[in-house]
Design an enzyme around this catalytic site. Structure first.
Site, PDB file in Angstrom:
ATOM      1  N   ASP A   1       0.821  -1.214   0.000  1.00 27.28           N
ATOM      2  CA  ASP A   1       0.000   0.000   0.000  1.00 27.28           C
ATOM      3  C   ASP A   1       0.853   1.261   0.000  1.00 27.28           C
ATOM      4  OD1 ASP A   1      -2.088  -1.714   0.098  1.00 27.28           O
ATOM      5  OD2 ASP A   1      -2.740  -1.231   2.114  1.00 27.28           O
ATOM      6  N   ASP A   2       1.795   1.324   0.933  1.00 26.30           N
ATOM      7  CA  ASP A   2       2.629   2.521   1.020  1.00 26.30           C
ATOM      8  C   ASP A   2       3.528   2.667  -0.196  1.00 26.30           C
ATOM      9  OD1 ASP A   2       2.457   3.967   3.817  1.00 26.30           O
ATOM     10  OD2 ASP A   2       2.180   1.839   4.181  1.00 26.30           O
TER      11      ASP A   2
END
Length: 536
Positions: free
Chosen positions: A420-421
């Site tokens: 996600d990051d």
């Protein structure tokens, strides 16, 4: 209102210094909402929001907001402090004050605003309040007790809560799921080794395995117990976890009885231990301790998140470390960093979220017309690049790629970059590339294999960047901005094991990047180059 374009300088009345061409906004009409007759109000709102966001940026270049959690953070912190003999401390009392603020009108505690009662959170919150001096005769405690009993009582709590209850002497450890340290010795080719678990579960399980070996427990005064929360007799508390009936509406009924399987395994492990058959226990505990200490480095506590940090403190105490030892003090310090104090209330965050917040803030500012040459954007890009994971973490155990890359969520969590990051940071960096890229004035040829050129001195070249610019100075300025971003994006994307397999199979990188890889967006430049720009 008709669609239209407005210059970014209209937001504040002045163009940004050093920029001849201002970005534009496009305002789209809504098919559902009433017509908006005052676009200038919208632009003023965007302007104020942009300026406010800029004012929140830290000097180092990052943004970080509060990461809200649920009541278990305050409850479990109080339970830890009780284990350490500090249930009457100011910290514990102030965390309990916050628990009272977020109690549901019906009496229990939930996991999210307006959600239903959550039994484990409610039992822990009630217990925490009682430990910090709140009388069970109080009206709010009576409401909590009724709500907890209606939801199934202590018998219905989850496995993690059982360990807290055993730690504080409410139930024996025989009522908790077995977590033998020998799990650390299972080889990686076996299907149940620790690296097949999620990172979050793994960082909790390892210190719990040390807890399971030593089984620490304190004796509380009888008046601080929670026998009133049991639906039956405490001595009849079930030895195994009840079967979970909570299934997602899209979940399929499993063909295998996993609940029954783990019940048998749990009972088998406990039987073997009761017979004293633990020949590898000492070695396993040492392996668990070493695993933990290896991951203390370059991390805001084990896993950089609240639950494993809590269990780290308890595990180190089990191993004989005093509270003033460096390991325990460091873990307690990380927990303090998660506190937010307001008056006589303390609430806790599960972790910090600077990488995520900075990526989102950078994207928002670019969309609001802030130039990629603005000091705030350049500082945020520099900070994001400094947070790139540079060392192999636990993920290498399930990846064919050993090249480190990607981003994590917190300030320091080198072992656990996440998808996600990484995807969000790549999107932020993509929006901060020189403007000429968006006008297709720069092109890149990707060189996945060394057979592209017969000259030995060029065999290490990964990509060729060619383009056209207004001047030599502008070309070098653009490439100075591009070089670190291209390198970081390249490593982050090609570090994905799926990408590496497809590259080895001869699939062109540009096709990989626009296919079904985890970062599902186009990148005009994805590889680091190693040749200078020729004179213009």
């Amino acid at each position: 209102m008709n669609s239209g374009r407005l210059r970014a300088s209209d937001l504040s009345g002045n163009p940004e210094p050093g920029h001849g061409t201002a970005p534009t906004f496009k305002i789209f009409p809504s098919t559902e909402a009433a017509p908006f007759d005052h676009p200038e109000q919208l632009l003023k709102g965007i302007s104020r929001s942009r300026d406010y966001l800029l004012s929140l940026q830290h000097e180092e270049g990052y943004w970080v907001g509060e990461l809200e959690g649920d009541s278990i953070l305050e409850s479990e912190y109080i339970l830890l402090l009780t284990f350490l003999g500090k249930q009457n401390s100011e910290e514990a009392v102030q965390a309990a004050n916050y628990l009272m603020d977020i109690q549901m009108p019906a009496g229990g505690w939930n996991m999210y605003p307006e959600g239903p009662i959550e039994i484990s959170a409610s039992v822990k919150a009630y217990f925490a309040l009682k430990l910090t001096g709140h009388s069970p005769a109080e009206e709010y405690m009576q409401r909590a007790r009724k709500a907890i009993l209606a939801a199934g009582g202590v018998e219905a709590v989850n496995s993690f809560t059982r360990f807290y209850l055993a730690l504080l002497g409410v139930i024996p450890y025989s009522k908790c799921p077995a977590v033998p340290p020998e799990l650390m010795l299972i080889p990686r080719w076996m299907p149940f080794n620790i690296f097949e678990m999620s990172a979050w579960s793994r960082t909790i399980l390892v210190p719990l395995s040390i807890l399971w070996e030593y089984r620490p427990s304190i004796t509380l005064p009888e008046e601080q117990g929670i026998t009133e929360l049991f639906t039956g007799r405490p001595e009849d508390y079930p030895r195994t976890m009840p079967k979970s009936e909570a299934l997602d509406s899209l979940s399929k009924k499993p063909w295998f009885n996993w609940h029954g399987f783990f019940q048998v395994v749990d009972q088998g492990i406990k039987l073997i231990e009761n017979l004293g058959l633990k020949p590898f226990r000492k070695r396993a505990v040492n392996r668990a301790y070493q695993w933990m200490t290896d991951r203390f480095e370059k991390s805001d506590g084990l896993g950089a998140i609240f639950p494993p940090i809590i269990w780290t403190v308890i595990a180190l105490k089990c191993l004989g470390q005093e509270e003033n030892s460096p390991g325990i003090q460091r873990a307690l310090s990380e927990l303090k960093k998660l506190q937010i104090k307001e008056g006589d209330r303390i609430r806790l965050q599960p972790c910090k979220s600077p990488v995520w917040d900075t990526a989102l803030s950078t994207i928002a500012l670019r969309e609001a017309g802030v130039s990629n040459r603005h000091l705030a954007i350049r500082k945020s890009v520099k900070w994001l690049l400094s947070q790139e994971a540079r060392e192999p973490g636990d993920w290498v155990n399930s990846s064919k790629s050993q090249a480190p890359g990607g981003w994590y969520f917190e300030f320091n969590n080198e072992f656990y970059p996440d998808v996600d990051d990484t995807a969000m940071v790549i999107m932020a960096l993509r929006r901060c590339m020189p403007k000429t890229l968006k006008q297709d004035r720069w092109l890149t040829d990707f060189l996945v294999t060394p057979e592209w050129n017969p000259y030995d001195e060029d065999l290490n070249t990964e990509a060729i960047v060619v383009g056209r610019s207004e001047s030599r100075e502008q070309a070098y300025a653009d490439l100075d901005l591009l070089e670190p971003m291209i390198g970081a994006i390249s490593v982050a994307c090609t570090g994905c094991w799926e990408c590496r397999i497809r590259m080895e199979a001869g699939v062109p990188l540009i096709e990989i990047m626009t296919g079904n890889c985890l970062p599902r967006f186009r990148l005009p430049i994805t590889m680091r180059w190693s040749i200078p720009v020729p004179p213009i």
